[in-house]
Motif scaffolding. Structure first.
Motif, mmCIF file in Angstrom:
data_model
loop_
_atom_site.group_PDB
_atom_site.id
_atom_site.type_symbol
_atom_site.label_atom_id
_atom_site.label_comp_id
_atom_site.label_asym_id
_atom_site.label_seq_id
_atom_site.Cartn_x
_atom_site.Cartn_y
_atom_site.Cartn_z
ATOM 1 N N HIS A 90 39.358 -41.412 62.315
ATOM 2 C CA HIS A 90 38.711 -41.336 60.856
ATOM 3 C C HIS A 90 39.160 -40.203 60.132
ATOM 4 O O HIS A 90 39.231 -38.910 60.828
ATOM 5 C CB HIS A 90 37.086 -41.437 61.107
ATOM 6 C CG HIS A 90 36.702 -42.672 62.094
ATOM 7 N ND1 HIS A 90 36.977 -43.882 61.521
ATOM 8 C CD2 HIS A 90 36.328 -42.749 63.171
ATOM 9 C CE1 HIS A 90 36.553 -44.855 62.483
ATOM 10 N NE2 HIS A 90 36.163 -44.368 63.387
ATOM 11 N N ASP A 91 39.167 -40.341 58.764
ATOM 12 C CA ASP A 91 39.394 -39.228 58.010
ATOM 13 C C ASP A 91 38.665 -37.942 58.297
ATOM 14 O O ASP A 91 39.121 -36.780 58.267
ATOM 15 C CB ASP A 91 39.421 -39.440 56.405
ATOM 16 C CG ASP A 91 40.190 -40.682 56.084
ATOM 17 O OD1 ASP A 91 41.472 -40.525 56.684
ATOM 18 O OD2 ASP A 91 39.889 -41.124 54.981
ATOM 19 N N HIS A 92 37.082 -38.100 58.484
ATOM 20 C CA HIS A 92 36.254 -36.825 58.754
ATOM 21 C C HIS A 92 36.767 -36.475 59.883
ATOM 22 O O HIS A 92 36.521 -34.982 60.176
ATOM 23 C CB HIS A 92 34.791 -37.290 58.369
ATOM 24 C CG HIS A 92 34.263 -38.071 59.372
ATOM 25 N ND1 HIS A 92 34.561 -39.447 59.699
ATOM 26 C CD2 HIS A 92 33.611 -37.893 60.705
ATOM 27 C CE1 HIS A 92 34.047 -40.097 60.611
ATOM 28 N NE2 HIS A 92 33.444 -39.111 61.461
ATOM 29 N N GLN A 93 37.176 -37.079 60.758
ATOM 30 C CA GLN A 93 37.392 -36.526 62.111
ATOM 31 C C GLN A 93 38.790 -35.553 62.126
ATOM 32 O O GLN A 93 38.771 -34.528 62.455
ATOM 33 C CB GLN A 93 37.678 -37.576 63.289
ATOM 34 C CG GLN A 93 36.384 -38.106 63.622
ATOM 35 C CD GLN A 93 36.640 -39.352 64.703
ATOM 36 O OE1 GLN A 93 37.813 -40.092 64.458
ATOM 37 N NE2 GLN A 93 35.789 -39.470 65.657
ATOM 38 N N ILE A 94 39.958 -36.208 61.427
ATOM 39 C CA ILE A 94 41.077 -35.441 61.302
ATOM 40 C C ILE A 94 40.820 -34.275 60.422
ATOM 41 O O ILE A 94 41.317 -33.044 60.831
ATOM 42 C CB ILE A 94 42.080 -36.251 60.258
ATOM 43 C CG1 ILE A 94 42.037 -37.669 60.961
ATOM 44 C CG2 ILE A 94 43.131 -35.498 59.905
ATOM 45 C CD1 ILE A 94 42.992 -37.632 62.414
ATOM 46 N N GLU A 95 40.091 -34.141 59.170
ATOM 47 C CA GLU A 95 39.646 -33.076 58.532
ATOM 48 C C GLU A 95 38.818 -31.871 59.416
ATOM 49 O O GLU A 95 39.131 -30.895 59.388
ATOM 50 C CB GLU A 95 38.800 -33.418 57.308
ATOM 51 C CG GLU A 95 39.606 -34.081 56.208
ATOM 52 C CD GLU A 95 40.894 -33.353 55.859
ATOM 53 O OE1 GLU A 95 40.893 -32.163 55.568
ATOM 54 O OE2 GLU A 95 41.933 -34.176 55.854
ATOM 55 N N TYR A 96 37.820 -32.533 60.115
ATOM 56 C CA TYR A 96 37.324 -31.535 60.934
ATOM 57 C C TYR A 96 38.110 -30.845 61.982
ATOM 58 O O TYR A 96 38.178 -29.377 61.985
ATOM 59 C CB TYR A 96 36.032 -32.170 61.889
ATOM 60 C CG TYR A 96 35.346 -31.272 62.640
ATOM 61 C CD1 TYR A 96 34.325 -30.588 62.203
ATOM 62 C CD2 TYR A 96 35.685 -30.975 64.044
ATOM 63 C CE1 TYR A 96 33.533 -29.854 62.928
ATOM 64 C CE2 TYR A 96 35.000 -30.049 64.908
ATOM 65 C CZ TYR A 96 34.080 -29.439 64.253
ATOM 66 O OH TYR A 96 33.104 -28.582 65.073
ATOM 67 N N MET A 97 39.064 -31.634 62.447
ATOM 68 C CA MET A 97 40.241 -31.020 63.632
ATOM 69 C C MET A 97 41.063 -30.283 62.963
ATOM 70 O O MET A 97 41.379 -29.119 63.574
ATOM 71 C CB MET A 97 40.907 -32.076 64.079
ATOM 72 C CG MET A 97 39.870 -33.045 65.188
ATOM 73 S SD MET A 97 40.817 -34.516 65.738
ATOM 74 C CE MET A 97 40.121 -34.695 67.637
ATOM 75 N N LYS A 98 41.555 -30.366 61.519
ATOM 76 C CA LYS A 98 42.513 -29.679 61.020
ATOM 77 C C LYS A 98 41.688 -28.083 60.768
ATOM 78 O O LYS A 98 42.172 -27.169 60.866
ATOM 79 C CB LYS A 98 42.569 -30.078 59.490
ATOM 80 C CG LYS A 98 43.891 -31.184 59.734
ATOM 81 C CD LYS A 98 43.993 -31.642 58.294
ATOM 82 C CE LYS A 98 45.157 -32.784 58.152
ATOM 83 N NZ LYS A 98 45.321 -33.189 56.939
ATOM 84 N N ASP A 99 40.498 -28.280 60.231
ATOM 85 C CA ASP A 99 39.628 -27.114 59.994
ATOM 86 C C ASP A 99 39.508 -26.047 61.336
ATOM 87 O O ASP A 99 39.422 -24.905 61.416
ATOM 88 C CB ASP A 99 38.350 -27.153 59.532
ATOM 89 C CG ASP A 99 38.300 -27.787 58.244
ATOM 90 O OD1 ASP A 99 39.275 -27.570 57.268
ATOM 91 O OD2 ASP A 99 37.228 -28.470 57.577
ATOM 92 N N PHE A 100 39.315 -27.006 62.486
ATOM 93 C CA PHE A 100 39.110 -26.444 63.899
ATOM 94 C C PHE A 100 40.330 -25.556 64.181
ATOM 95 O O PHE A 100 40.422 -24.451 64.734
ATOM 96 C CB PHE A 100 38.743 -27.323 64.871
ATOM 97 C CG PHE A 100 38.081 -26.792 66.121
ATOM 98 C CD1 PHE A 100 36.958 -26.592 66.232
ATOM 99 C CD2 PHE A 100 38.922 -26.545 67.197
ATOM 100 C CE1 PHE A 100 36.251 -26.168 67.438
ATOM 101 C CE2 PHE A 100 38.351 -26.093 68.261
ATOM 102 C CZ PHE A 100 37.033 -25.780 68.448
ATOM 103 N N ARG A 101 41.586 -26.399 64.039
ATOM 104 C CA ARG A 101 42.824 -25.749 64.291
ATOM 105 C C ARG A 101 43.104 -24.243 63.204
ATOM 106 O O ARG A 101 43.673 -23.294 63.884
ATOM 107 C CB ARG A 101 44.060 -26.619 63.833
ATOM 108 C CG ARG A 101 44.099 -27.604 64.810
ATOM 109 C CD ARG A 101 44.804 -27.365 65.992
ATOM 110 N NE ARG A 101 45.981 -26.646 66.081
ATOM 111 C CZ ARG A 101 47.310 -26.938 65.807
ATOM 112 N NH1 ARG A 101 47.460 -28.303 66.037
ATOM 113 N NH2 ARG A 101 48.371 -26.447 65.631
#
Length: 187
Positions: A90-101
């Motif tokens: 999901h888009d919101h998961q990908i965005e969260y993971m990018k921010d986490f990185r």
């Protein structure tokens, strides 16, 4: 199992991860916690069971933790097919993971291919690359064959613990090698 709903597709994998996380915690190897999806309870019965409720907001990822000083977040995905649809990422998961990185953590997916009884650590970068290819008319899923080629296999410890920490070490080595290649290519 036909009785499982869409919301419980990852139960076997998540159960294995939970058992492994408890082992890691007890042995002071890592602290990784399951993140609950916030639910607003509208009605419950006299035993405290929720009768009516709704998700207050989208969840981020299934797990967040710390291992040997390295922050990590990941999501668990299962598939009965020989590929996993990109719609499951999901888009919101990908965005969260990018921010986490961006904050110095590592982000990935643990994927279980039921038909092959194989587990993989699928790097965030592989999912992002597959999504870009799909936008350009490419495949709309990540195949088992691609995971065998580009993802990191996850094995077991003592025949019952999904031992994903060695795969994280491989992933960290890959990230370091990529960083070194980027530095070497700069003028």
């Amino acid at each position: 199992m036909a009785w499982r709903t869409r919301g419980h597709r990852g139960d076997l994998l998540e159960d294995l991860i939970d058992i492994s996380n408890e082992y890691y915690r007890v042995n002071e190897i890592a602290r990784v916690d399951k993140i609950a999806t916030p639910i607003k309870v509208v009605e419950q019965n006299n035993r405290g069971q929720v009768i009516l409720g709704f998700f207050e907001k989208r969840s981020t990822v299934d797990y967040i933790g710390l291992c040997q000083g390295i922050p990590l977040c990941f999501d668990a995905k299962e598939t009965s097919a020989m590929s996993i649809p990109l719609a499951n990422f999901h888009d919101h998961q990908i965005e969260y993971m990018k921010d986490f990185r961006k904050q110095g953590g590592i982000s990935f997916f643990l994927v279980y291919f039921k038909a092959e009884e194989k587990f993989f650590l699928v790097p965030l970068e592989l999912v992002i690359e597959a999504r870009k290819n799909a936008e350009s008319g490419g495949r709309k899923s990540i195949s088992f064959a691609l995971c065998e080629k580009k993802a990191i296999p996850v094995g077991f410890l003592n025949h019952h613990l999904l031992h994903y920490l060695p795969a994280i070490n491989v992933y960290l080595d890959q990230l370091q090698a990529e960083k070194e290649r980027e530095l070497a290519s700069r003028p």
